[in-house]
Design a protein around this motif. Structure first.
Motif, PDB file in Angstrom:
ATOM      1  N   THR A 505       0.756  -1.237  -0.029  1.00 20.83           N
ATOM      2  CA  THR A 505      -0.084   0.050  -0.080  1.00 20.83           C
ATOM      3  C   THR A 505       0.719   1.083  -0.053  1.00 20.83           C
ATOM      4  O   THR A 505       0.443   2.201  -0.209  1.00 20.83           O
ATOM      5  N   TYR A 506       2.192   1.023   0.400  1.00 22.55           N
ATOM      6  CA  TYR A 506       3.025   2.221   0.530  1.00 22.55           C
ATOM      7  C   TYR A 506       4.301   1.499  -0.073  1.00 22.55           C
ATOM      8  O   TYR A 506       4.918   0.684   0.405  1.00 22.55           O
ATOM      9  N   LEU A 507       5.038   2.464  -1.040  1.00 25.41           N
ATOM     10  CA  LEU A 507       6.213   2.094  -1.351  1.00 25.41           C
ATOM     11  C   LEU A 507       7.335   2.971  -0.759  1.00 25.41           C
ATOM     12  O   LEU A 507       7.245   4.322  -0.773  1.00 25.41           O
ATOM     13  N   SER A 508       8.080   2.264   0.057  1.00 30.58           N
ATOM     14  CA  SER A 508       9.212   3.061   0.605  1.00 30.58           C
ATOM     15  C   SER A 508      10.206   3.777  -0.227  1.00 30.58           C
ATOM     16  O   SER A 508      10.216   3.568  -1.419  1.00 30.58           O
ATOM     17  N   ASP A 509      10.809   4.373   0.565  1.00 28.88           N
ATOM     18  CA  ASP A 509      11.798   5.568  -0.341  1.00 28.88           C
ATOM     19  C   ASP A 509      12.685   4.531  -1.208  1.00 28.88           C
ATOM     20  O   ASP A 509      13.052   4.891  -2.290  1.00 28.88           O
ATOM     21  N   GLU A 511      12.052   1.327  -2.221  1.00 31.90           N
ATOM     22  CA  GLU A 511      11.431   0.852  -3.122  1.00 31.90           C
ATOM     23  C   GLU A 511      11.191   1.804  -4.353  1.00 31.90           C
ATOM     24  O   GLU A 511      11.102   1.485  -5.599  1.00 31.90           O
ATOM     25  N   THR A 512      10.715   2.840  -4.001  1.00 32.13           N
ATOM     26  CA  THR A 512      10.587   4.118  -5.025  1.00 32.13           C
ATOM     27  C   THR A 512      12.012   4.319  -5.780  1.00 32.13           C
ATOM     28  O   THR A 512      11.758   4.556  -6.851  1.00 32.13           O
ATOM     29  N   ILE A 573     -10.004   1.626  -9.409  1.00 33.01           N
ATOM     30  CA  ILE A 573      -9.048   1.493  -8.698  1.00 33.01           C
ATOM     31  C   ILE A 573      -7.675   0.984  -9.237  1.00 33.01           C
ATOM     32  O   ILE A 573      -6.658   1.666  -9.008  1.00 33.01           O
ATOM     33  N   PHE A 576      -6.619   4.300 -10.189  1.00 34.52           N
ATOM     34  CA  PHE A 576      -6.088   5.015  -9.261  1.00 34.52           C
ATOM     35  C   PHE A 576      -4.872   4.878  -8.701  1.00 34.52           C
ATOM     36  O   PHE A 576      -3.685   5.697  -8.395  1.00 34.52           O
ATOM     37  N   GLN A 580      -1.021   6.628  -8.933  1.00 39.63           N
ATOM     38  CA  GLN A 580      -0.354   7.151  -7.583  1.00 39.63           C
ATOM     39  C   GLN A 580       1.073   6.468  -8.031  1.00 39.63           C
ATOM     40  O   GLN A 580       1.752   7.251  -7.580  1.00 39.63           O
ATOM     41  N   ILE A 584       4.892   8.986  -7.770  1.00 41.42           N
ATOM     42  CA  ILE A 584       5.876   9.124  -6.979  1.00 41.42           C
ATOM     43  C   ILE A 584       7.185   8.574  -7.778  1.00 41.42           C
ATOM     44  O   ILE A 584       8.027   8.739  -6.960  1.00 41.42           O
TER      45      ILE A 584
ATOM     46  N   ASN B  91      -5.863   4.936  -0.334  1.00 42.71           N
ATOM     47  CA  ASN B  91      -6.004   3.943  -1.578  1.00 42.71           C
ATOM     48  C   ASN B  91      -7.555   3.756  -1.528  1.00 42.71           C
ATOM     49  O   ASN B  91      -8.485   4.225  -0.509  1.00 42.71           O
ATOM     50  N   ASN B 126       2.613  -4.809   5.714  1.00 39.95           N
ATOM     51  CA  ASN B 126       2.652  -3.277   5.456  1.00 39.95           C
ATOM     52  C   ASN B 126       3.866  -2.717   6.615  1.00 39.95           C
ATOM     53  O   ASN B 126       3.959  -1.857   6.949  1.00 39.95           O
ATOM     54  N   ARG B 138       6.959   9.206   3.179  1.00 43.34           N
ATOM     55  CA  ARG B 138       6.347  10.346   2.575  1.00 43.34           C
ATOM     56  C   ARG B 138       4.898  10.344   2.766  1.00 43.34           C
ATOM     57  O   ARG B 138       4.065   9.588   2.687  1.00 43.34           O
TER      58      ARG B 138
END
Lengths: 814, 370
Positions: A505-509, A511-512, A573, A576, A580, A584, B91, B126, B138
């Motif tokens: 759900t969130y890509l870390s720095d 991973e980004t 979705i 979306f 997203q 990033i 999300n 997560n 972020r």
């Protein structure tokens, strides 16, 4: 929670090791006892002072910050003290019994170290087989430790560094030792490897919870403790053998080094050849140990040696017939029942089951399992749906039958090529009874880069399901050069899809960072890129328009699916999430290139994050440890250190050049290592007279060579043919290897002293370890190949200048 | 070389090496803005420092110290949350993905999370946000009012506080949920249930539905796998039920850790005997994640067996998650046994519930259906 079991095991292992070392006169009995008395004192003082603090805190209600930590130290030190006291009791039991029974004190008898019996040894053979067993054990252990830790470069470097540090300390201790029973010591060396293996297995089971991948700190603790018996002994033995051989047979230390290196080279070649469906890892280890004993018995001509050799030969046959690998693998992969373990040329494949459900582990990582429709469908349909009527399909890795089955749902498909480097993996993921009739299905065994560069066929859809860029080997499948090669074999408007890492759900720095490097490389090659978040993050690329409306596409095409359909997926979705992901991406991040593998740097940082907050100080501490010989050694040690660091770095850079151009990393890696060893052997065995001035100039020569390589490396990368870059890369390593070997020979031959030999050997190993660690893990990913060569050049020059300055100051003082 | 020189050289070397972390830490650190700090609720002064009373960890913190969940800090003698209006994950999800099968089916929920968690599960999916602090992620600038307007813009019917652990961004959840209620949106809490009674009672007044992870029914396993204890989670389930928050329970079946059938049976017995027979229970499939990478995924046969055990023990609505195509995703009337909701994936393909009752026998089917 207090670490009773862990402290107990660590202390017992340490006790066993110091006791064994004293028995074999590596250290004195007094030294062994002094060590444990010191431990007892330290633990007592820690426990006692922490206890006093706690008592005061309790009495006077003092506000002592972190009182829990003090309590923890008090208890942990108390546990350590209890174990030490118990050990103390065991060696003084007689004393206490005499006190109780009034038996009086026994007169102490001086320890008789005896006279060395090693004259009968054939030193050359012993040095050769020492190199052989060390080489074989090193390869096998390195594989297993990397299986445990995940196999990324910083971990690899750190593990290798640990290996070398322990060996180096063994060598250092040998420099201080005067009397050693070499006959016994050489006899128990292979047993050291078995003890190391047992410790490794026991610690893996005790310290790591079922199914857990340990962080780098735990990996190193397990590695360090388990390697001590073998690495310490081998380092110690080499220096002692080398010294005794030079004293008694006039064999120069340089020759000893050449012999040991040749043994390692032979082991490396043999292990490489027999790995690949012939023998398993643990079979090779057992076979190497038995071969060692056969040679040892024959060389030593002990009593009954013929009978003993015959028994050893029978054992060898038994090991080959009764494969121990599945048994050991079952212990290591405790969570599943391993039904078959195969060591291919590329890694270990463990076919396993859990409660009747099959799964395949590759180097202890799950790569295939039953009932994974979700991922299988995502792997295929997101890409296939983008093409109107795909005919020619290329699937790169990921599992054969299940993916081919999904592709065949498209009636337009005429041919499918399934490409997999490791034939064992094809065999594991393919049911040979299935006869594909609706389309031509071809299974190709090749490295993806080599295949793509050599292919003349055009594909409508190419799906790359290779492992994520977590090391330099896999990184090359995520570089601009690779994408350009892919595009060359794509039909007009063709589709290319790859998996670019996690899709949480969130890509870390980190991973980004990795994603941005890959994405920006694709941007330079394809007009359109569509990210789709599924089980993985998929990047679909094409020069044609791409459509994120997967549910409608699958419905329009009438493809029957379990997961990739409107029941699970929503256009809104997907859109979306795709937006997203694009938002990033760091557009300023340079692309991922063969010579600047940025993606791997970020992926490794991402992996290291799992190890917790102490990872960086821990790695830094290892680097500082490795720097000690450079900072504290004399000029010779410093030069040896920089030559070894330079050689390790050059070897790694040559490996990267080979894999970037020829593509076939695994097979050619063995050749490259053999060339390095040969260079070292030539240099250290060469009797050509070289003036001392020229010897001192070796760092300068290495520095200039590094500059030349820096300038040549971009040209090598541009050559598309496989052979020329390989030859050039091999040439790059051989000269520094010969120079490093020559330096070793000259410096160890100047004065016959085991202290000098051990000092130079110690510096050599530490330099090599640091080279592997920082170059693979930090310098190449951060600065690229060319700049890293320049940094190596700088280091060599700095080493030379430091020596000159120190010599100058020394002369002035005199 | 003299000892002094040696020490000097070592210090120089150490200086060079300690510069390396800066290279490894390449990315700039994130600073939480002043507006993201809010005075934390449920704090108490104690002789040892400020105690956070939100969760059973009950961290006692001194000036400048960070809580175990990594988003509460003591400044000027007061406890502040650093996670207010700065979600790092935003999300859109089908509500069935939470999973909630009996709560406003086939709707999209607006999901948000900030960094931080009060547990440390070895298999956390997560972990990149749960095992870190808001100043290292972020973050978006999304105050409660903006959360509501965004949810409306995306035509969501509810807001889910999810992914990491909403208990740790309690104040943000509470304020957003209060505003959401006022604007006609529902609130969903997807949580590990590791919370103290008083904060939970307050939160229950604004939460409409919750999915609580009951990670194991063995206290030792709970500690080893998550770092938390079982008892507080069971207490949470009871309170949510008493407070009439719609509740569904998820049990992730991890091979070798939580797949023992006797423990699953014991868990189901407890649920039944404590009045949770109508509470949907989701057995979820594990796939290798975070630190638990050397395990196989949960075999579907084990999930099926768990499903059977739950049914045998009297749990009426049992589902299997993370297995596309499973039979165990439909809802049956516990009175007449007819299929009242047929699902495929996150979509309802047949609905035989009218006004919350079974079309066939008119029995009440527990849930919030509209």
């Amino acid at each position: 929670m207090y670490h009773v079991i862990l402290i107990g095991i660590v202390f017992l292992i340490l006790y066993f090791l110091t006791l064994t070392a004293s028995k074999f006169r590596i250290i004195t009995v007094r030294g062994h006892r002094a060590f444990w008395n010191t431990i007892l004192l330290i633990t007592f003082l820690t426990a006692a002072s922490a206890g006093i603090f706690l008592a005061l805190q309790s009495n006077y209600k003092w506000e002592i910050q972190s009182v829990e930590k003090i309590l923890s130290w008090h208890v942990e030190a108390g546990i350590a003290m209890s174990f030490t006291a118990f050990l103390h009791l065991t060696w003084n039991l007689g004393y206490y019994i005499r006190i109780i029974t009034g038996g009086g004190e026994k007169n102490s008898v001086p320890v008789n170290y005896g006279v060395s019996k090693e004259l009968f040894f054939n030193y050359r053979i012993m040095l050769l087989i020492l190199g052989f067993i060390s080489g074989a054990v090193q390869v096998i252990f390195l594989r297993e430790i990397l299986n445990l830790s995940g196999g990324y470069e910083i971990a690899t470097g750190a593990v290798f560094a640990f290996w070398i540090i322990i060996s180096a300390f063994g060598a250092r201790m040998a420099g201080k030792s005067k009397n050693t029973n070499l006959v016994s010591l050489t006899a128990v060396l292979p047993l050291g490897s078995i003890i190391s293996l047992v410790i490794f297995i026991v610690l893996s089971k005790v310290m790591i919870e079922e199914g857990l991948t340990p962080g780098i700190i735990y990996t190193l603790i397990i590695t360090g403790l388990s390697l001590i018996p073998f690495c310490f002994l081998s380092g110690f033995l080499f220096v002692r053998l080398s010294f005794c051989a030079s004293r008694e047979t006039q064999l120069l230390p340089g020759d000893s080094f050449a012999l040991e290196t040749t043994g390692s080279m032979i082991a490396g070649i043999i292990v490489t050849i027999v790995t690949g469906n012939i023998l398993g890892n643990f079979q090779i280890l057992a076979a190497a140990i038995i071969l060692y004993y056969i040679v040892y018995l024959i060389a030593g001509r002990f009593r009954y040696y013929r009978i003993l050799t015959g028994i050893a030969a029978l054992c060898l046959v038994a090991v080959i017939i009764f494969k121990p690998d599945t048994f050991v693998r079952n212990i290591l992969l405790g969570s599943v029942k391993v039904t078959r373990s195969i060591d291919s040329k590329y890694g270990n494949v463990a076919i396993s089951e859990y409660e009747g459900s099959g799964s395949v582990f590759y180097n202890h990582r799950l790569i295939d399992y039953e009932q994974d429709e979700k991922q299988t469908e995502e792997n295929i349909h997101y890409a296939m749906l983008q093409s109107e009527a795909p005919e020619e399909i290329l699937i790169i890795s990921g599992g054969a039958d299940k993916h081919i089955g999904e592709v065949l749902k498209y009636p337009s498909v005429k041919s499918i090529s399934y490409l997999e480097r490791d034939p064992v993996l094809i065999a594991c993921t393919r049911d040979t009874s299935i006869n594909y009739t609706s389309a031509e299905v071809v299974f190709e065994n090749d490295d993806a880069f080599s295949y793509i560069r050599g292919s003349s066929k055009k594909y409508d859809v190419i799906i790359s399901l290779l492992a994520e860029p977590e090391n330099i080997v896999t990184n090359r499948f995520y570089t601009r050069e690779y994408f350009q090669a892919i595009k060359r074999i794509m039909s007009k408007g063709g589709i290319f899809m790859l998996k670019a890492g996690g899709s949480g759900t969130y890509l870390s720095d980190e991973e980004t960072g990795s994603l941005s490097a890959i994405y920006n490389s694709l941007v330079g090659v394809f007009s359109n890129i569509l990210p789709i978040k599924g089980e993985s993050l998929y990047l679909i690329s094409s020069d044609s328009m791409l459509n994120a409306n997967i549910p409608d596409l699958v419905a329009d095409r009438g493809i029957e699916t379990t997961y990739v359909n409107s029941y699970y997926l929503s256009r809104q979705i997907i859109k979306f999430n795709s937006d997203q992901v694009v938002s990033i991406i760091d557009s300023l991040m340079p692309g991922n290139m063969l010579d600047k593998p940025r993606a791997v740097f970020y992926r490794q940082k991402h992996q290291l994050k799992k190890a917790g907050r102490y990872r960086i100080p821990f790695i830094a501490a290892i680097c500082v440890l490795l720097l000690i010989p450079f900072l504290t050694g004399n000029n010779s040690s410093r030069t040896m250190y920089s030559a070894a660091l330079n050689l390790a770095g050059t070897e790694l850079l040559a490996l990267i050049l080979i894999q970037s151009t020829a593509g076939n990393f695994y097979q050619l890696a063995g050749l490259l290592i053999a060339v390095v060893m040969a260079g070292l052997a030539i240099g250290s065995a060469s009797e050509i007279k070289i003036s001392p001035w020229l010897i001192e100039m070796i760092p300068v020569m290495l520095g200039f060579l590094a500059i030349i390589f820096a300038l040549v490396s971009p040209l090598i990368l541009e050559i598309q043919s496989g052979t020329i870059p390989v030859i050039l890369s091999l040439l790059i390593v051989i000269i520094p290897a010969v120079l490093a070997g020559s330096y070793y020979r000259r410096k160890t031959g100047e004065e016959l002293s085991s202290k000098i030999i051990s000092g130079i050997y110690f510096a050599d190993m530490c330099g090599a370890a640091l080279g592997f660690m920082i170059i693979a893990g930090i310098l190449v990913p951060l600065f690229g190949i060319k700049s890293t060569f320049f940094i190596l050049a700088f280091f060599n020059f700095a080493s030379y200048i430091t020596n000159r300055v120190i010599s100058g100051i020394g002369n002035l003082v005199q | 070389m003299k000892k002094r020189e040696f020490v000097k050289n070592c210090l120089m070397g150490a200086g060079v090496i300690t510069a390396c972390p800066a290279l490894l830490h390449g990315s700039p650190s994130r600073h939480v803005k002043e507006r993201n700090y809010r005075l934390a609720l449920f704090q108490e002064e104690s002789a040892k420092g400020i105690m956070c009373r939100i969760c059973p960890n009950e961290c006692v913190l001194k000036e400048g110290e960070l809580s175990e969940c990594r988003n509460r800090i003591v400044r000027n003698g007061k406890l502040y949350t650093m996670a207010y209006g700065n979600p790092c994950a935003i999300n859109l999800d089908p509500v069935e993905k939470k999973p909630l099968y009996h709560f406003m089916p086939s709707t999209i929920t607006f999901s948000i999370a900030t960094a931080g968690c009060n547990l440390a599960c070895l298999n956390c999916q997560n972990w990149t946000i749960s095992q870190t602090s808001p100043d290292k992620t972020r973050n978006s600038d999304l105050m409660p009012g903006s959360v509501i307007s965004n949810a409306h813009n995306y035509q969501c019917k509810s807001i889910s506080y999810t992914y990491s652990e909403p208990i740790t961004f309690y104040e943000y959840v509470f304020d957003s949920a209060t505003l959401a209620r006022q604007s006609g949106l529902r609130n969903i809490l997807v949580s590990n249930g590791y919370i103290n009674t008083e904060p939970l009672l307050k939160l229950s007044s604004v939460i409409d539905a919750a999915n609580i992870d009951l990670k194991s029914f063995n206290d030792k396993t709970y500690i080893k796998l998550t770092g938390g204890k079982l008892e507080p989670v069971l207490e949470t389930l009871k309170i949510l039920k008493e407070e009439q928050v719609w509740l569904e329970i998820t049990n992730l079946v991890v091979p070798e850790w939580t797949d023992k059938m006797d423990e699953i049976r014991e868990m189901c017995k407890w649920l039944y005997s404590n009045g949770f027979s109508d509470t949907p229970l989701h057995f979820s499939r594990f796939t290798p994640m975070y630190k638990l990478e050397q395990l196989p995924p949960t075999p579907v046969s084990i999930l099926n067996r768990a499903w059977e055990i739950a049914r045998e023990e009297g749990i009426n609505h049992v589902y299997i998650g993370n297995v596309p195509g499973t039979h165990a995703c439909d809802t049956f009337c516990d009175k007449c046994g007819e299929k009242v909701v047929e699902r495929r994936g996150y979509t309802i393909t047949a609905n035989n519930i009218e006004n919350g009752r079974c079309k066939f026998c008119n029995s009440v089917i527990s849930g919030v259906w509209e």
